[in-house]
Write a protein that holds these residues in place. Structure first.
Motif, PDB file in Angstrom:
ATOM      1  N   THR A 135      13.508  41.540  18.441  1.00  0.00           N
ATOM      2  CA  THR A 135      13.492  42.853  17.795  1.00  0.00           C
ATOM      3  C   THR A 135      12.140  43.208  17.200  1.00  0.00           C
ATOM      4  OG1 THR A 135      14.221  41.898  15.690  1.00  0.00           O
ATOM      5  CG2 THR A 135      15.939  42.628  17.212  1.00  0.00           C
ATOM      6  N   ASP A 136      11.171  42.307  17.247  1.00  0.00           N
ATOM      7  CA  ASP A 136       9.860  42.584  16.669  1.00  0.00           C
ATOM      8  C   ASP A 136       9.245  43.806  17.344  1.00  0.00           C
ATOM      9  OD1 ASP A 136       7.644  42.252  15.074  1.00  0.00           O
ATOM     10  OD2 ASP A 136       6.680  40.795  16.412  1.00  0.00           O
ATOM     11  N   GLY A 137       8.715  44.713  16.536  1.00  0.00           N
ATOM     12  CA  GLY A 137       8.091  45.920  17.060  1.00  0.00           C
ATOM     13  C   GLY A 137       8.896  47.175  16.817  1.00  0.00           C
ATOM     14  N   ALA A 138      10.212  47.051  16.664  1.00  0.00           N
ATOM     15  CA  ALA A 138      11.060  48.230  16.470  1.00  0.00           C
ATOM     16  C   ALA A 138      10.713  48.955  15.172  1.00  0.00           C
ATOM     17  CB  ALA A 138      12.536  47.834  16.492  1.00  0.00           C
ATOM     18  N   GLU A 139      10.608  48.205  14.065  1.00  0.00           N
ATOM     19  CA  GLU A 139      10.270  48.837  12.786  1.00  0.00           C
ATOM     20  C   GLU A 139       8.825  49.315  12.779  1.00  0.00           C
ATOM     21  OE1 GLU A 139      12.359  49.769  10.402  1.00  0.00           O
ATOM     22  OE2 GLU A 139      13.831  49.075  11.876  1.00  0.00           O
ATOM     23  N   GLY A 140       7.961  48.616  13.510  1.00  0.00           N
ATOM     24  CA  GLY A 140       6.579  49.058  13.622  1.00  0.00           C
ATOM     25  C   GLY A 140       6.474  50.395  14.335  1.00  0.00           C
ATOM     26  N   ILE A 141       7.232  50.544  15.404  1.00  0.00           N
ATOM     27  CA  ILE A 141       7.266  51.815  16.131  1.00  0.00           C
ATOM     28  C   ILE A 141       7.807  52.923  15.235  1.00  0.00           C
ATOM     29  CG2 ILE A 141       8.542  53.048  17.942  1.00  0.00           C
ATOM     30  CD1 ILE A 141       6.197  51.583  19.114  1.00  0.00           C
ATOM     31  N   ARG A 142       8.838  52.605  14.466  1.00  0.00           N
ATOM     32  CA  ARG A 142       9.399  53.591  13.536  1.00  0.00           C
ATOM     33  C   ARG A 142       8.340  54.035  12.519  1.00  0.00           C
ATOM     34  NH1 ARG A 142      14.769  54.255  12.318  1.00  0.00           N
ATOM     35  NH2 ARG A 142      15.315  52.123  12.990  1.00  0.00           N
ATOM     36  N   ALA A 143       7.574  53.078  12.020  1.00  0.00           N
ATOM     37  CA  ALA A 143       6.551  53.393  11.027  1.00  0.00           C
ATOM     38  C   ALA A 143       5.441  54.258  11.617  1.00  0.00           C
ATOM     39  CB  ALA A 143       5.965  52.102  10.453  1.00  0.00           C
ATOM     40  N   VAL A 144       4.987  53.914  12.817  1.00  0.00           N
ATOM     41  CA  VAL A 144       3.924  54.690  13.467  1.00  0.00           C
ATOM     42  C   VAL A 144       4.398  56.111  13.746  1.00  0.00           C
ATOM     43  CG1 VAL A 144       2.510  54.912  15.552  1.00  0.00           C
ATOM     44  CG2 VAL A 144       2.757  52.680  14.431  1.00  0.00           C
ATOM     45  N   LYS A 145       5.625  56.243  14.225  1.00  0.00           N
ATOM     46  CA  LYS A 145       6.178  57.574  14.484  1.00  0.00           C
ATOM     47  C   LYS A 145       6.273  58.368  13.191  1.00  0.00           C
ATOM     48  CE  LYS A 145       7.952  60.686  17.174  1.00  0.00           C
ATOM     49  NZ  LYS A 145       7.070  61.360  18.168  1.00  0.00           N
ATOM     50  N   GLY A 146       6.692  57.698  12.111  1.00  0.00           N
ATOM     51  CA  GLY A 146       6.787  58.365  10.815  1.00  0.00           C
ATOM     52  C   GLY A 146       5.439  58.821  10.290  1.00  0.00           C
ATOM     53  N   ALA A 147       4.366  58.144  10.723  1.00  0.00           N
ATOM     54  CA  ALA A 147       3.017  58.508  10.304  1.00  0.00           C
ATOM     55  C   ALA A 147       2.399  59.550  11.224  1.00  0.00           C
ATOM     56  CB  ALA A 147       2.137  57.264  10.262  1.00  0.00           C
ATOM     57  N   GLY A 148       3.186  60.031  12.196  1.00  0.00           N
ATOM     58  CA  GLY A 148       2.697  61.066  13.104  1.00  0.00           C
ATOM     59  C   GLY A 148       2.025  60.546  14.353  1.00  0.00           C
ATOM     60  N   GLY A 149       2.147  59.243  14.616  1.00  0.00           N
ATOM     61  CA  GLY A 149       1.504  58.660  15.790  1.00  0.00           C
ATOM     62  C   GLY A 149       2.308  58.843  17.066  1.00  0.00           C
ATOM     63  N   ALA A 150       1.673  58.561  18.189  1.00  0.00           N
ATOM     64  CA  ALA A 150       2.335  58.588  19.492  1.00  0.00           C
ATOM     65  C   ALA A 150       2.877  57.197  19.790  1.00  0.00           C
ATOM     66  CB  ALA A 150       1.350  59.009  20.577  1.00  0.00           C
ATOM     67  N   THR A 151       4.054  57.127  20.410  1.00  0.00           N
ATOM     68  CA  THR A 151       4.702  55.832  20.643  1.00  0.00           C
ATOM     69  C   THR A 151       5.226  55.723  22.069  1.00  0.00           C
ATOM     70  OG1 THR A 151       6.781  56.752  19.784  1.00  0.00           O
ATOM     71  CG2 THR A 151       5.391  55.553  18.226  1.00  0.00           C
TER      72      THR A 151
END
Length: 347
Positions: free
Chosen positions: A287-303
């Motif tokens: 599951t590593d990376g799922a919360e990281g993707i959520r955080a990047v998306k929340g910061a306005g990043g592309a995922t």
């Protein structure tokens, strides 16, 4: 029950490895003393997974991996001595089709391996779940990137790449096609034994237009530079100013049973980097990376996430997709184009 073929030129090591796997619930259906025997036995036995030594007579591990991948694709775990030569050979074997690597502590022949029994069994089980043909597709498919002529990119973008089982070839493919003029700051988190990350970083440096190295505590990077998380250390973005990014390494508690963790790097980047962010999660279990993707998306990043067809193991991308925070799911050979398109200036 997972079935395994153990390949090693040392009778002592074959016995040690077989005993560890059997005690851990893996059925060792046979052993082989060299690569030539291994190729024949894989075709006749069809095991779920092969543990492969690197240096062997008649046919070495690299040659055996290439032959097995060509004739009878089977998930292969490389067991390598803790040497520079062993790390280089292991990375070459992974390029030829091996799924993952495990470092033999103490050298080629050592009872110290018994102290890592649980880790070895878990790695064998993880590799057995991989699709070796998906990994081969990645290797044989040339990476593509959008034409860079007249391309204009946003200022100071940062690319975050997270991968695990089956990931090294995909990471190399993506970075090898990444245009230098995009001027990314690149952070790579690849779940990999700590003895191999420096060699992996050098390989990426040689095959891409970016200056890439294994991370040291306090390192700073600007555009056109990249860092690979050091094995057994989390890599956090500790500062960001005027397009320069700083990282901090630490050995704090493992997340998702791994260190470095993709989430640690992505979450810290999302918190501190004020310029454009792009995050991509690749093949691997867990599951590593799922919360990281959520955080990047929340910061306005592309995922982005690698698709199932080209993933040796679809766990990490799948868990990220389930968050609803992935912009697009793509085959490995289309990810670089998507990454660069996401930072193009609007006309």
């Amino acid at each position: 029950m997972t079935t395994a073929l153990v390949v090693d030129d040392s009778h002592f090591m074959r016995t040690i490895i077989s005993d560890i796997l059997e005690d851990g619930g893996v059925d060792v259906v046979d052993t082989a003393a060299n690569g030539k025997q291994a190729v024949k036995k894989v075709e006749s036995i069809d095991p779920d997974v092969v543990t492969m030594d690197v240096e062997m007579p008649e046919m070495n591990g690299i040659e055996a991996v290439e032959a097995i991948t060509d004739r009878h694709p089977t998930p292969i775990l490389m067991l390598s001595a803790l040497t520079t030569e062993g790390a280089d050979a292991t990375l070459e074997a992974m390029e030829k089709g091996a799924v993952d690597a495990f470092a033999k502590p103490g050298g080629t022949i050592s009872t110290e391996l018994s102290g890592h029994s649980e880790e070895l069994v878990a790695t064998v089980e993880r590799v057995a779940a991989a699709d070796p043909e998906a990994g081969n597709d990645v290797e044989q498919t040339a990476p593509t990137t959008a034409p860079t002529t007249d391309a204009e990119y946003v200022d100071h973008p940062t690319l975050l790449v997270g991968a695990s089982t089956g990931g090294p070839n995909v990471v190399e493919s993506i970075l090898g096609a990444l245009p230098r003029e995009a001027d990314f700051r690149v952070l790579v988190v690849q779940h990999m034994p700590d003895q191999f990350t420096s060699r992996f970083a050098k390989r990426l440096d040689q095959t891409s237009e970016y200056d890439i190295k294994e991370a040291d505590d306090g390192d700073r990077i600007s555009g056109g530079e990249g860092l690979v998380a050091r094995g057994d250390y989390h890599m956090q973005v500790s500062g960001y100013s005027n397009g320069r990014l700083r990282v901090r390494l630490d050995q704090s508690e493992r997340r998702h049973s791994v260190r470095p963790a993709i989430d640690v790097t992505m979450e810290s980047a999302a918190e501190r980097v004020t310029d454009p962010l792009v995050a991509v999660v690749l093949t691997g279990m867990g599951t590593d990376g799922a919360e990281g993707i959520r955080a990047v998306k929340g910061a306005g990043g592309a995922t982005f996430a690698q698709d199932e067809a080209t993933s040796a193991v679809f766990g990490i991308p799948d868990r990220a997709i389930e968050t609803g925070c992935v912009d697009d799911v793509l085959p490995a050979d289309r990810l670089t184009e998507a990454i660069t398109d996401s930072i193009r200036r609007s006309s």
